[in-house]
Design an enzyme around this catalytic site. Structure first.
Site, mmCIF file in Angstrom:
data_model
loop_
_atom_site.group_PDB
_atom_site.id
_atom_site.type_symbol
_atom_site.label_atom_id
_atom_site.label_comp_id
_atom_site.label_asym_id
_atom_site.label_seq_id
_atom_site.Cartn_x
_atom_site.Cartn_y
_atom_site.Cartn_z
ATOM 1 N N ARG A 1 0.855 -1.186 0.000
ATOM 2 C CA ARG A 1 0.000 0.000 0.000
ATOM 3 C C ARG A 1 0.891 1.235 0.000
ATOM 4 O O ARG A 1 2.101 1.124 0.124
ATOM 5 C CB ARG A 1 -0.931 -0.001 1.228
ATOM 6 N N GLY A 2 0.260 2.410 -0.111
ATOM 7 C CA GLY A 2 1.032 3.648 -0.221
ATOM 8 C C GLY A 2 1.284 3.907 -1.695
ATOM 9 O O GLY A 2 1.695 3.001 -2.436
ATOM 10 N N ARG B 1 -6.939 -0.528 -7.342
ATOM 11 C CA ARG B 1 -7.374 0.555 -6.441
ATOM 12 C C ARG B 1 -7.405 1.838 -7.285
ATOM 13 O O ARG B 1 -6.469 2.092 -8.040
ATOM 14 C CB ARG B 1 -6.419 0.722 -5.251
ATOM 15 N N ASP C 1 -1.994 10.650 -2.533
ATOM 16 C CA ASP C 1 -2.312 9.571 -3.479
ATOM 17 C C ASP C 1 -2.533 10.095 -4.887
ATOM 18 O O ASP C 1 -2.337 9.378 -5.865
ATOM 19 C CB ASP C 1 -3.536 8.792 -2.987
ATOM 20 N N ASN D 1 -5.596 12.237 -0.118
ATOM 21 C CA ASN D 1 -4.747 11.459 0.800
ATOM 22 C C ASN D 1 -5.665 10.743 1.787
ATOM 23 O O ASN D 1 -6.894 10.910 1.757
ATOM 24 C CB ASN D 1 -3.736 12.365 1.513
ATOM 25 N N GLN E 1 -2.785 2.514 9.774
ATOM 26 C CA GLN E 1 -1.457 2.615 9.131
ATOM 27 C C GLN E 1 -0.498 3.470 9.962
ATOM 28 O O GLN E 1 0.714 3.301 9.884
ATOM 29 C CB GLN E 1 -1.599 3.220 7.720
#
Ligand code: MRU
Length: 346
Positions: A48-49, A89, A234, A244, A193
């Site tokens: 992720r990220g 995603r 993001d 984000n 997170q």
């Protein structure tokens, strides 16, 4: 430094991912050799990220090509499987950027695709290190402080990138310069997170910090406990609107009221000049179970309707600085309707 995502050739070619769903309790790795496994890892947030997802998209094309060769897929089937990875995603633009950049080389063969993917990985680390230097300079100049207290949201460190980190990279850079006083790391609901991952990285890097619940962040800012908020992104639209992790916009509003800078840090791959503003950013909605239960315990009445957006959009006029490796845009202070576009033409 931990590597969230790496290409490994042996025993068979694969993507090696640290399983971020298992941290901080267990440090365990996934060896990905199929598209199904990769898409599962993306959806479960094992990887992720935004920048790490960029590497996932690029290296994922190699995984898909290897599987196509082993299983005799048609070109159409290969293209469809690459699309599954690319679109797994929707909000982090890096996933599509990475997949598209590697896919452009499919006709040249798998070695060319791997070379393009590894180039993207190397560029990401270099970008993160450069933007961290620029961001630390900007923050120290803007605040006029020798040591700053920081609030951050979600996880933007080595785990969220190919190496070093973005917002976390600036925090790390400030720490190495002796210019970091303290960090408040928001726990980041619903998947934690911040408390699971950022605190794990801050602890490993011996950076003084506290985790706080998301609901505390705006009060921490208004009480004067921090000098700057630093977050990742993001997707950043041409006008500076920034998607984000959900909860980010609360920090931006509080920073505006408190008169302290709200800083977004991201590699240029997260800037999406084709998106004019935040209205055009697709916000991922995650499953209800992530909110209905906490640590395995049910925390909401059975069947209750849930709204679980994974991201929010901070309006560009609340963003003091967008720090990239190409330079820094200042959307809140800019009279330009497209401050990010201006940055690249400088
Ligand atoms: O849902 P996640 O954990 O992928 O969300 C991550 C974030 O929102 C990060 O802040 C962003 O991707 C920047 S990572 C350097």
């Amino acid at each position: 430094m931990v590597r969230a995502i790496e290409w490994r050739e042996s025993p068979t070619p694969h993507i090696r991912l640290i399983d971020q769903t298992a941290l901080p309790a267990v440090e365990t790795y996934l060896e990905i050799t199929t598209v199904d496994a990769l898409v599962d890892a993306v959806l479960s947030l094992a990887v992720r990220g935004a920048p790490a997802l960029g590497a996932t998209g690029a290296l994922g094309v190699v995984v898909a090509m290897n599987q196509a060769a082993a299983e005799g897929w048609s070109d159409d089937e290969l293209a469809a499987q690459i699309l599954r990875i690319r679109d797994a995603r929707p909000t982090a633009v890096n996933l599509a950027v990475g997949a598209d950049r590697a896919s452009a080389h499919v006709s040249e063969g798998v070695e060319a695709v791997l070379a393009a993917a590894l180039e993207l990985v190397a560029e990401d680390e270099a970008a993160n290190r450069e933007l961290s230097r620029l961001g630390a300079d900007w923050i120290l100049a803007r605040t006029g402080k020798e040591k700053v207290r920081v609030v951050t949201h979600c996880n933007t460190g080595a785990l969220a990138t190919t190496a070093w980190g973005t917002a976390y990279g600036i925090i790390h850079e400030l720490h190495e310069r002796g210019a970091l006083d303290y960090v408040y790391a928001d726990e980041t609901r619903p998947l934690l997170q911040g408390s699971r991952l950022t605190s794990w990285e801050l602890t490993r890097d011996e950076i003084p910090h506290a985790i706080e619940v998301d609901g505390a962040a705006s009060s921490t800012i208004l009480r004067g406990l921090v000098d700057v908020a630093i977050i990742g992104a993001d997707r950043i639209a041409a006008n500076g609107d920034t998607a984000n992790k959900i909860g980010s916009v609360a920090l931006a509003l509080a920073c505006q009221r408190a008169g302290i800078p709200f800083v977004v840090a991201a590699p240029w791959t997260t800037v999406d000049l084709d998106t004019a503003d935040g209205n055009d950013i697709v916000i991922e909605e995650r499953p209800a179970e992530e909110v209905h239960s906490f640590g395995g315990a049910v925390v909401a009445p059975e069947g209750v309707t849930t709204f679980n957006p994974a991201f929010d959009v901070t309006p560009g006029d609340l963003v003091s600085a967008v720090v990239t490796e190409k330079g820094i845009a200042e959307p809140a202070a800019s009279s330009s309707p497209e401050p990010l576009k201006d940055l690249i033409s400088r």
